[in-house]
Design a protein around this motif. Sequence first.
Motif, PDB file in Angstrom:
ATOM      1  N   ASN A 150       4.089  -9.049   7.668  1.00 40.71           N
ATOM      2  CA  ASN A 150       2.929  -9.486   8.453  1.00 40.71           C
ATOM      3  C   ASN A 150       1.765  -8.498   8.451  1.00 40.71           C
ATOM      4  O   ASN A 150       0.638  -8.880   8.768  1.00 40.71           O
ATOM      5  N   GLY A 151       2.038  -7.248   8.095  1.00 41.76           N
ATOM      6  CA  GLY A 151       0.984  -6.246   8.134  1.00 41.76           C
ATOM      7  C   GLY A 151      -0.225  -6.585   7.278  1.00 41.76           C
ATOM      8  O   GLY A 151      -1.373  -6.552   7.762  1.00 41.76           O
ATOM      9  N   PRO A 152      -0.035  -6.920   5.996  1.00 37.87           N
ATOM     10  CA  PRO A 152      -1.201  -7.249   5.166  1.00 37.87           C
ATOM     11  C   PRO A 152      -1.997  -8.443   5.692  1.00 37.87           C
ATOM     12  O   PRO A 152      -3.231  -8.438   5.670  1.00 37.87           O
ATOM     13  N   ALA A 153      -1.284  -9.464   6.164  1.00 32.15           N
ATOM     14  CA  ALA A 153      -1.972 -10.643   6.703  1.00 32.15           C
ATOM     15  C   ALA A 153      -2.753 -10.283   7.959  1.00 32.15           C
ATOM     16  O   ALA A 153      -3.863 -10.784   8.187  1.00 32.15           O
ATOM     17  N   MET A 154      -2.162  -9.410   8.794  1.00 30.16           N
ATOM     18  CA  MET A 154      -2.877  -8.972   9.996  1.00 30.16           C
ATOM     19  C   MET A 154      -4.191  -8.301   9.640  1.00 30.16           C
ATOM     20  O   MET A 154      -5.247  -8.608  10.218  1.00 30.16           O
ATOM     21  N   LEU A 155      -4.147  -7.389   8.680  1.00 33.49           N
ATOM     22  CA  LEU A 155      -5.356  -6.652   8.332  1.00 33.49           C
ATOM     23  C   LEU A 155      -6.429  -7.592   7.785  1.00 33.49           C
ATOM     24  O   LEU A 155      -7.609  -7.484   8.141  1.00 33.49           O
ATOM     25  N   SER A 156      -6.027  -8.528   6.964  1.00 29.84           N
ATOM     26  CA  SER A 156      -6.997  -9.497   6.430  1.00 29.84           C
ATOM     27  C   SER A 156      -7.578 -10.349   7.543  1.00 29.84           C
ATOM     28  O   SER A 156      -8.785 -10.637   7.565  1.00 29.84           O
ATOM     29  N   PHE A 157      -6.746 -10.741   8.499  1.00 31.43           N
ATOM     30  CA  PHE A 157      -7.222 -11.513   9.648  1.00 31.43           C
ATOM     31  C   PHE A 157      -8.260 -10.729  10.453  1.00 31.43           C
ATOM     32  O   PHE A 157      -9.310 -11.268  10.826  1.00 31.43           O
ATOM     33  N   VAL A 158      -7.958  -9.451  10.713  1.00 35.42           N
ATOM     34  CA  VAL A 158      -8.890  -8.619  11.490  1.00 35.42           C
ATOM     35  C   VAL A 158     -10.230  -8.507  10.778  1.00 35.42           C
ATOM     36  O   VAL A 158     -11.295  -8.603  11.407  1.00 35.42           O
ATOM     37  N   MET A 159     -10.210  -8.351   9.479  1.00 35.97           N
ATOM     38  CA  MET A 159     -11.468  -8.222   8.745  1.00 35.97           C
ATOM     39  C   MET A 159     -12.252  -9.537   8.732  1.00 35.97           C
ATOM     40  O   MET A 159     -13.473  -9.532   8.692  1.00 35.97           O
ATOM     41  N   ARG A 160     -11.561 -10.660   8.771  1.00 39.57           N
ATOM     42  CA  ARG A 160     -12.259 -11.958   8.816  1.00 39.57           C
ATOM     43  C   ARG A 160     -12.821 -12.258  10.195  1.00 39.57           C
ATOM     44  O   ARG A 160     -13.751 -13.063  10.319  1.00 39.57           O
ATOM     45  N   ASN A 161     -12.271 -11.643  11.216  1.00 41.55           N
ATOM     46  CA  ASN A 161     -12.626 -12.038  12.583  1.00 41.55           C
ATOM     47  C   ASN A 161     -13.221 -10.906  13.411  1.00 41.55           C
ATOM     48  O   ASN A 161     -13.260 -10.976  14.653  1.00 41.55           O
ATOM     49  N   SER A 162     -13.698  -9.873  12.747  1.00 39.96           N
ATOM     50  CA  SER A 162     -14.374  -8.757  13.422  1.00 39.96           C
ATOM     51  C   SER A 162     -15.285  -8.090  12.402  1.00 39.96           C
ATOM     52  O   SER A 162     -15.187  -8.345  11.202  1.00 39.96           O
TER      53      SER A 162
END
Length: 608
Positions: A150-162
């Motif tokens: 889940n770590g890579p997906a989390m980081l990509s999510f954060v960059m898309r939403n902040s």
Amino acid sequence: MADAPVLPPSSPEPGRAGGGHSRRTVIKGAALAGGALVAGAALGPRPARAASARTRHAEAEYDVVVAGSGAAGMTAALTAARRGLRTLVIEKAPTFGGSAARSGAGIWIPCNEVILAAGVPDTPAKAAAYLARVVGDTVPADRQRAFLDNGPAMLSFVMRNSPLRFRFMEGYSDYYPELPGGMPGGRSIEPDQLDGRVLGDELARLNPAYIPTPAGMVVFSADYKWLTLTAVNPKGLEVSAACLARGTAAALRGEKPLTMGQALAAGLRAGLLAAGVPVWLDTPLLDLHVESGRVTGVTAERDGVRTLVRARRGVVVGSGGFEHSAAMRAEFQRQPIGTSWTVGARENTGDGIEAGERAGAALELMDDAWWGPAVPLPGEPYFCLAERTLPGCILVNGDGARFVNEGAPYSDVVHVMYDRNTPSAPHIPCWLIVDQNYRNRYLFKDVAPLLPLPDSWYEAGAVFRAATIEQLAQRIGVPATALRATVNRFNGFALKGRDDDFHRGDSVYDRYYADPYVKPNPCLAPLWLPPFYAFKIVPGDLGTKGGMRTDARARVLRADGSVIPGLYAAGNASGAVMGHSYAGAGSTLGPAMTFGYVAANHIADAPA
């Protein structure tokens, strides 16, 4: 024994779960707190924190309530909100960001898009092999997989939403790069430069950095390696000029540049603002609200009013560790310990962990912390990174003998200090011994080479100086003959470039903060030029790493392994997925953010 009620005894709160823990005993005598004795106390089941509020009450309702506005809490809240859940963050402090805002904000997440784009040859198989060797069987394999998956997906999510973007910390190796799957070039990333104006007035409520960036400069964590070497290495001057150029350019644009933990916390908070997530500051968690065995909200104190905030879908506790709770440290951790050697956020007193325990949560890893050797300077301890690795220094115990590879991962050094500390062979405190040649060449904290150390450091007993090794030994209370023999032996190792006793400089990690101009080993140089200095070293930490036991979905577990419905935990309020070890720079924040993300997604995916 029943839990102490949140409401006054005359008005018991309906639906509160019982479940006091009979294992609690009274600790007799006294406990060391940062080197000072404090009276022992009965440490039975800790009652819910009593609110100072008047007898007024209030209620509110959200889908998800998150306790804590650090990296774990804000990532969880951002995820929940973007999954369509009405979300609230409550924060005990008058500022947001917690320990994350104070930190260097290294983030360790294998196989993320930032490092892959930078050409790092990482693979899931390498990452899994490495983490398994580092952590061992202390942490269940499914939790390790959940972090890696889940770590890579989390980081990509954060960059898309902040507004957050990240940089690869090239060359900052994993802490055990020689293990299978270890990366000598590293996997760690850090936030890129962020303009604080994205927060508007909210910027004033950002928790300050542990060590402020020099005025007029924009400095990244990866820059400090070279800034330490500015006096002796051309790249140090180049990096220093680049930091100044970034600061000048930002000033000309009218920006308020942020890096490291300031950028991470500000970027996540900007994401919450865009997602419409309120953050209630000055709102401490008093207890969890439990109905029919399920956590259905929290009781908090807001503006002097005891407030029940219901959570229709779930509660995520990301309220940090217990590093500033003298009672909890005395109960769970080895002595000497206390609250004055930590650099964690001062509001981290274990409130969320205690609330979870009252609701039935099992605890784990409570004896451990994100340790690191620290100098107990007046006002605040200084967490040593480069200083103990640079050539021309050694660590010695109370017998005047070396006992560890000074360049080893910082958590390992403190584990050795505790493991070997006895009345007959004291290792706490120990001493970092350096000579004037070292002081002429390297930055120490924020004191430039050649400049005198502050008088206040000497007055506090944090550092001693003497014309000879023998005089220095006398001042710090170690045997002079032994210290002289230790220095002579080490000097011999330095001249031949090989540490036969502790192998300092053999690992790629040891050499990250070393001096590449020193030959034949960049970690080793003799101590020969007077005067000589001794810095007191104590077991510092970035925060504790024990807390509520959780599963691979960040759900909080009871001692029998069953799930407490509605309750999730992430960050230092939960037991660390790193177990008793430390995989690389950012092994705190990477998992904290990942399991905040995991918790929120599990809440969103569960039937309403």
